[in-house]
Design an enzyme around this catalytic site. Structure first.
Site, PDB file in Angstrom:
ATOM      1  N   LYS A  56       0.843  -1.200   0.000  1.00  0.00           N
ATOM      2  CA  LYS A  56       0.000   0.000   0.000  1.00  0.00           C
ATOM      3  C   LYS A  56       0.882   1.255   0.000  1.00  0.00           C
ATOM      4  CE  LYS A  56      -3.716   2.538   0.832  1.00  0.00           C
ATOM      5  NZ  LYS A  56      -4.542   2.870  -0.338  1.00  0.00           N
ATOM      6  N   CYS A 141      -2.204   9.021  -8.205  1.00  0.00           N
ATOM      7  CA  CYS A 141      -3.428   8.816  -7.434  1.00  0.00           C
ATOM      8  C   CYS A 141      -4.435   9.918  -7.755  1.00  0.00           C
ATOM      9  CB  CYS A 141      -3.170   8.805  -5.937  1.00  0.00           C
ATOM     10  SG  CYS A 141      -4.708   8.614  -5.010  1.00  0.00           S
ATOM     11  N   ASN A 203      -2.763   3.274 -13.510  1.00  0.00           N
ATOM     12  CA  ASN A 203      -3.484   3.504 -12.267  1.00  0.00           C
ATOM     13  C   ASN A 203      -4.974   3.639 -12.632  1.00  0.00           C
ATOM     14  OD1 ASN A 203      -4.232   4.265  -9.597  1.00  0.00           O
ATOM     15  ND2 ASN A 203      -2.253   5.252  -9.293  1.00  0.00           N
ATOM     16  N   GLY A 255      -7.504  -4.347 -14.288  1.00  0.00           N
ATOM     17  CA  GLY A 255      -8.620  -5.270 -14.398  1.00  0.00           C
ATOM     18  C   GLY A 255      -8.256  -6.692 -14.745  1.00  0.00           C
TER      19      GLY A 255
END
Lengths: 320, 279
Positions: A56, A141, A203, A255
């Site tokens: 993370k 992000c 991302n 995905g």
């Protein structure tokens, strides 16, 4: 190689890949933010069998993240706006890294900052820690104003943060790119020139969803990052574009739910892949995908996974 | 959690409607499945159909071990596409299943009186708590258990058959079709002054407005309350950080905790009620 050797290699194909000086036993990584710090998945996943664990995203100081609701399921995907909640780089080293050190798996620290200096400080702290094998810079992000997208959306800013972090670490350096740009190859080329050893993409795509009864956004952050199978064709297209533009390895993300999905990325030019949202849905997804890749290679008589990487045949149908 | 969670395929034994939009599913599990504590939950997903991506968290309603397998009951309300697909599954069909997950309720020592406060399908973990955690302790300290059970209408009351005779039952309906006319927190408000905070504990589970009302009601009452929260989850394992709830930390600051891993059971006093969408 004699016939006997060839037979043997086909029964246990070689899966090893090199990502910018990082030797991995196979091309399967866990995407940052989808695998915690590894411990959460230990009951379901043989961590030693993974190519790498990307933890993370870590910042200099702990971050508490965005208010809830933070996630919403959407067709074939999910939106998240967690807001980079994390324990901070030092607490990670003290409290989380010892667990991962017990395993024979490459640990890649995903890092982010609000300023270039903060990226540098985090990279410096983590580079000095035993048991970290690589750094992935998050400049992408979408859920935090200063969570990196400011750096990832502009080639010059992306190059600057890459160059400065490069100066702080000798570890293999990956740069994770955002798809929320007009031309992802420009950013990829810029970070390559600035010293990145590899690029990882994509991302999440910025998205949104609304509760029509309440006329409120489903997420407290209003917008969130879309992940899951919904984004896979876009991710694959961008991997294709970037793999054709840069010389450094490309790590495909977006995905990937099955071995077939992972193989699509490898064939298209990704030297490795990251498994993200699939970990949430089937905690043992990485193991199933790894087994599926091995079965595919055996079925096709492929002894070494590097034969597969970038082997896409784009001749007109019928010709090839 | 004392035992490890497991990831497996569970076969549906029974899946039937018990009230409008409310279903009771019974699944068969291997004996190796860890015995869930009251308040724990499982994540289930139909792997076969082209349905939603994410597994759905459901709290455990019942659990029994048989000679060569275990049986779990799950009481759920059809709230969206995922639960709608569950409701159409037939006996014999299989679910991708993992659990038991999260931290459940605890029964403190010295408790004499227990109040269970349930809204709607929130009855499920409280009935499991009553049967596994509280009734065995009756006669060993607990002298009184009162169950406040609320639903929008009489026909939406579920779990009655598992409650009859086992405790003092107080029914509330929003439309007054049975029992007290009003929310479960309305009746509790009438009664709350009569309980001694020194030997009473409250367990609660229900929709967000009920949890919020409990927070307001107990703000000045010193009776401890453990509440089981519901939140959208992606993984259920503590990794996605999607199911955040704001809590007061020991240092008096506000921080987020994960409903799946740090909960789903929290001390009501720790919960920070902030955004209108919060708990």
């Amino acid at each position: 190689m004699g016939p006997k050797n060839k037979q043997e290699s086909h029964n246990s194909p070689c899966l090893a890949v090199a990502i910018g000086g990082l030797e991995l036993k196979n091309p399967l990584m866990t995407a940052s933010g989808t695998f915690g710090y590894g411990e959460e998945f230990a009951p379901f996943v043989a961590l030693n069998r993974l190519g790498a664990v990307i933890v993370k995203g870590l910042s200099l100081e702990p971050r508490s993240g965005n208010p809830p609701p933070r996630i919403m399921e959407t067709p074939s995907g999910m939106l998240n706006a967690v807001g980079l909640q994390n324990v901070g780089a030092r607490a990670f080293i003290a409290e989380k890294l010892p667990f991962l050190r017990q395993y024979n798996v490459a640990v890649i620290a995903n890092i982010f900052g609000e300023t270039v200096e903060e990226y540098q400080r985090v990279a410096e702290i983590l580079s000095g820690a035993k048991g970290i094998h690589g750094i992935e810079i998050n400049i992408s992000c979408p859920n935090v104003n200063k969570g990196g997208l400011a750096f990832g959306a502009r080639p010059d800013a992306a190059a600057e943060v890459t160059e400065k972090v490069r100066g702080e670490t000798d570890l293999p350096l990956l740069v994770k790119l955002t798809p929320n740009v007009t031309d992802i190859t420009e950013v990829a080329l810029a970070v390559e020139a600035a010293g990145a050893d590899a690029v990882s993409l994509i991302n999440t795509l910025t998205g949104m969803s609304v509760d029509i009864e309440l006329r409120r956004p489903h997420l407290a952050n209003i917008t969130g990052g879309l992940s899951g199978p919904a984004i896979r064709p876009i991710a694959l297209r961008m991997v294709w574009q970037v793999a054709n533009a840069v010389k450094i390895p490309v790590v495909g993300i977006g995905g990937i739910m099955s071995a077939a999905d992972a193989l699509e990325f490898l064939i298209t030019g990704a030297s490795a892949v990251q498994i993200g949202t699939a970990n949430f849905i089937r905690p043992a997804a990485t193991m199933e995908i790894l087994d599926g890749i091995v079965n595919y290679m055996i079925r096709h008589g492929i002894g070494d996974i590097t034969e597969l990487i970038g082997s896409l045949n784009t001749n007109q149908a019928g010709e090839g | 959690m004392s035992e490890k969670e497991s990831l497996l395929t569970a076969q549906i034994i029974d899946n039937r409607r018990v009230a409008p939009a409310h279903f009771l599913m019974t699944v068969r599990l291997p004996l190796s499945f860890a015995t869930p504590f009251p308040g724990q939950f499982v994540m289930i997903r139909n792997d076969e159909c082209d349905g939603p991506l994410l597994a759905r968290p459901l709290s455990v309603y019942g659990f029994q071990r048989q000679q060569d397998h275990a049986v779990m009951d799950l009481l759920y309300r059809v709230a969206g596409r995922g639960t709608s697909l569950f409701s159409r599954m037939m006996p014999g069909e299989e679910l991708c299943f993992f659990g038991p997950l999260g931290k459940g309720f605890s029964v403190p020592t010295g408790v004499k009186r227990v109040l269970l406060v349930a809204g709607g399908v929130g009855v499920a973990p409280l009935i499991f708590l009553l049967h596994k955690g509280l009734l065995p302790a009756h006669g060993k300290g607990i002298i009184e258990t009162i169950f406040y059970l609320g639903a929008r209408t009489a026909e939406l009351l579920t779990g009655l058959e598992r409650l009859c005779g086992s405790c003092d039952l107080k029914i509330c309906t929003d439309d007054g079709s049975r029992g007290y006319h009003g929310p479960v927190t309305g009746l509790l408000k009438h009664d709350i002054g009569g309980f001694d905070a020194g030997d009473t504990v409250i367990y609660a589970c229900g929709p967000k407005p009920m949890v919020r009302a409990m927070g307001n009601l107990l703000q000045d009452a010193p009776i401890p309350c453990q509440v089981s929260l519901e939140e959208r989850m992606a993984c259920g394992l503590g990794a996605c950080l999607g199911c955040a709830v704001a809590v007061r930390t020991g240092e008096g600051k506000t921080d987020y905790r994960r409903v799946c891993k740090d909960g789903p059971v929290f001390d009501l006093r720790d919960i920070v009620f902030t955004s209108p969408a919060g708990p």
